[in-house]
Design a protein around this motif. Structure first.
Motif, PDB file in Angstrom:
ATOM      1  N   LYS A   1       0.824  -1.208   0.000  1.00  0.00           N
ATOM      2  CA  LYS A   1       0.000   0.000   0.000  1.00  0.00           C
ATOM      3  C   LYS A   1       0.856   1.257   0.000  1.00  0.00           C
ATOM      4  N   ASN A   2       2.181   1.056   0.012  1.00  0.00           N
ATOM      5  CA  ASN A   2       3.136   2.162  -0.075  1.00  0.00           C
ATOM      6  C   ASN A   2       4.171   1.844  -1.140  1.00  0.00           C
ATOM      7  N   GLN A   3       4.697   2.890  -1.752  1.00  0.00           N
ATOM      8  CA  GLN A   3       5.859   2.756  -2.621  1.00  0.00           C
ATOM      9  C   GLN A   3       7.104   2.909  -1.756  1.00  0.00           C
ATOM     10  N   ALA A   4       8.164   2.213  -2.114  1.00  0.00           N
ATOM     11  CA  ALA A   4       9.439   2.360  -1.420  1.00  0.00           C
ATOM     12  C   ALA A   4      10.133   3.610  -1.954  1.00  0.00           C
ATOM     13  N   ILE A   5      10.632   4.436  -1.042  1.00  0.00           N
ATOM     14  CA  ILE A   5      11.328   5.667  -1.417  1.00  0.00           C
ATOM     15  C   ILE A   5      12.714   5.634  -0.792  1.00  0.00           C
ATOM     16  N   GLY A   6      13.733   5.947  -1.588  1.00  0.00           N
ATOM     17  CA  GLY A   6      15.092   6.009  -1.074  1.00  0.00           C
ATOM     18  C   GLY A   6      15.791   7.264  -1.551  1.00  0.00           C
ATOM     19  N   ILE A   7      16.703   7.762  -0.733  1.00  0.00           N
ATOM     20  CA  ILE A   7      17.404   9.004  -1.047  1.00  0.00           C
ATOM     21  C   ILE A   7      18.897   8.803  -0.840  1.00  0.00           C
ATOM     22  N   VAL A   8      19.691   9.206  -1.835  1.00  0.00           N
ATOM     23  CA  VAL A   8      21.141   9.265  -1.697  1.00  0.00           C
ATOM     24  C   VAL A   8      21.488  10.748  -1.561  1.00  0.00           C
ATOM     25  N   PRO A   9      21.646  11.223  -0.321  1.00  0.00           N
ATOM     26  CA  PRO A   9      22.035  12.622  -0.139  1.00  0.00           C
ATOM     27  C   PRO A   9      23.546  12.751  -0.356  1.00  0.00           C
ATOM     28  N   ILE A  10      23.958  13.717  -1.147  1.00  0.00           N
ATOM     29  CA  ILE A  10      25.381  13.923  -1.414  1.00  0.00           C
ATOM     30  C   ILE A  10      25.713  15.370  -1.089  1.00  0.00           C
ATOM     31  N   ASP A  11      26.651  15.563  -0.151  1.00  0.00           N
ATOM     32  CA  ASP A  11      27.003  16.930   0.234  1.00  0.00           C
ATOM     33  C   ASP A  11      28.105  17.490  -0.662  1.00  0.00           C
ATOM     34  N   GLU A  12      28.442  18.741  -0.411  1.00  0.00           N
ATOM     35  CA  GLU A  12      29.413  19.451  -1.273  1.00  0.00           C
ATOM     36  C   GLU A  12      30.819  18.864  -1.184  1.00  0.00           C
ATOM     37  N   ASP A  13      31.101  18.053  -0.162  1.00  0.00           N
ATOM     38  CA  ASP A  13      32.409  17.422  -0.008  1.00  0.00           C
ATOM     39  C   ASP A  13      32.452  16.001  -0.566  1.00  0.00           C
TER      40      ASP A  13
ATOM     41  N   TYR B   1      30.388  13.484   0.356  1.00  0.00           N
ATOM     42  CA  TYR B   1      29.981  12.517   1.368  1.00  0.00           C
ATOM     43  C   TYR B   1      28.487  12.235   1.228  1.00  0.00           C
ATOM     44  N   THR B   2      28.083  11.061   1.705  1.00  0.00           N
ATOM     45  CA  THR B   2      26.670  10.740   1.791  1.00  0.00           C
ATOM     46  C   THR B   2      26.356  10.373   3.239  1.00  0.00           C
ATOM     47  N   TYR B   3      25.098  10.160   3.516  1.00  0.00           N
ATOM     48  CA  TYR B   3      24.624   9.889   4.871  1.00  0.00           C
ATOM     49  C   TYR B   3      23.881   8.571   4.886  1.00  0.00           C
ATOM     50  N   LEU B   4      24.271   7.706   5.813  1.00  0.00           N
ATOM     51  CA  LEU B   4      23.614   6.423   5.999  1.00  0.00           C
ATOM     52  C   LEU B   4      22.873   6.418   7.321  1.00  0.00           C
ATOM     53  N   VAL B   5      21.812   5.659   7.360  1.00  0.00           N
ATOM     54  CA  VAL B   5      20.982   5.524   8.547  1.00  0.00           C
ATOM     55  C   VAL B   5      21.130   4.092   9.047  1.00  0.00           C
ATOM     56  N   GLY B   6      21.446   3.944  10.318  1.00  0.00           N
ATOM     57  CA  GLY B   6      21.541   2.625  10.933  1.00  0.00           C
ATOM     58  C   GLY B   6      20.330   2.367  11.796  1.00  0.00           C
ATOM     59  N   GLN B   7      19.776   1.165  11.654  1.00  0.00           N
ATOM     60  CA  GLN B   7      18.641   0.801  12.485  1.00  0.00           C
ATOM     61  C   GLN B   7      18.469  -0.713  12.515  1.00  0.00           C
ATOM     62  N   TYR B   8      17.814  -1.179  13.569  1.00  0.00           N
ATOM     63  CA  TYR B   8      17.481  -2.581  13.697  1.00  0.00           C
ATOM     64  C   TYR B   8      16.230  -2.841  12.865  1.00  0.00           C
TER      65      TYR B   8
ATOM     66  N   VAL C   1      29.591   9.350   5.522  1.00  0.00           N
ATOM     67  CA  VAL C   1      30.724   8.608   4.961  1.00  0.00           C
ATOM     68  C   VAL C   1      31.009   9.104   3.547  1.00  0.00           C
ATOM     69  N   PRO C   2      32.265   8.962   3.095  1.00  0.00           N
ATOM     70  CA  PRO C   2      32.540   9.289   1.694  1.00  0.00           C
ATOM     71  C   PRO C   2      31.626   8.449   0.785  1.00  0.00           C
ATOM     72  N   LEU C   3      31.111   9.066  -0.259  1.00  0.00           N
ATOM     73  CA  LEU C   3      30.204   8.368  -1.162  1.00  0.00           C
ATOM     74  C   LEU C   3      30.815   7.064  -1.657  1.00  0.00           C
ATOM     75  N   GLN C   4      32.092   7.071  -2.026  1.00  0.00           N
ATOM     76  CA  GLN C   4      32.718   5.850  -2.527  1.00  0.00           C
ATOM     77  C   GLN C   4      32.742   4.756  -1.462  1.00  0.00           C
ATOM     78  N   GLU C   5      32.911   5.127  -0.205  1.00  0.00           N
ATOM     79  CA  GLU C   5      32.871   4.120   0.863  1.00  0.00           C
ATOM     80  C   GLU C   5      31.492   3.478   0.949  1.00  0.00           C
ATOM     81  N   ALA C   6      30.440   4.274   0.822  1.00  0.00           N
ATOM     82  CA  ALA C   6      29.080   3.729   0.850  1.00  0.00           C
ATOM     83  C   ALA C   6      28.873   2.769  -0.319  1.00  0.00           C
TER      84      ALA C   6
END
Length: 181
Positions: free
Chosen positions: A42-54, A56-63, A147-152
């Protein structure tokens, strides 16, 4: 192309606010009787790759309850079918990371497991980031990692990131490389 399956009957033995499960009595493409179960989302999956000016991207950790594992993922969420995926992506990025992006580009769309579900997803790249306060839902206990985008991208290759939406989106960014997204 013509559908080679014939549906004889459909019942819904399970339904909740997020999914329903269909049981279909069918004739398969060879004309033989069979069954086919489908999970309808009943929902679409949405994902975002945020990339900053340096770069880097941001990862979310969760159980993750369903897998019984702690996972690192891109910011993700669910978009009710029939609503605007971009608006959902913008809300999810802010909720999970506190980031607000000035520029949004659709990266890709996809089906996550089309043999047994109809789960459809859309991924975006977000740029021009500014930090505000995160607003996680009460079902989320999140950690944020820059983290650096390449590391992700490397994390998708060595198995540290297993979430399909994250793997798809990060590897797509990696494959596009320097090409504009």
């Amino acid at each position: 192309m013509k559908n080679p399956w014939t549906t004889l009957t459909t019942t819904v033995p399970y339904d909740n606010p997020w999914i329903s499960v269909e049981h279909n009595e069918v004739l398969n493409p060879a004309g033989n009787p069979g069954i086919y179960g489908v999970v309808r989302f009943k929902n679409q999956a949405i994902g975002i790759v945020p990339i900053d000016e340096d770069g880097y991207t941001y990862l979310v950790g969760q159980y993750r309850f369903a897998t019984g594992r702690y996972e690192w993922e891109i910011p993700e969420g669910g978009c009710p079918v029939g609503t605007d995926p971009l608006a959902t992506a913008q809300r999810e990025l802010k909720e999970e990371t506190g980031l607000v992006a000035e520029h949004w580009t659709q990266l890709m769309d996809f089906y996550l497991s089309n043999s047994v579900t109809d789960e459809y997803g859309v991924a975006y790249v977000a740029r021009g980031l500014r930090q505000e306060a995160a607003e996680p839902e009460d079902t989320e206990e999140l950690k944020l990692k820059r983290v650096p985008l390449q590391e992700a991208i490397d994390m998708t290759l060595d198995g540290r990131i297993k979430d399909a939406l994250s793997v798809l989106a990060l590897q797509r960014v990696g494959l596009l490389g320097a090409r504009p997204i």
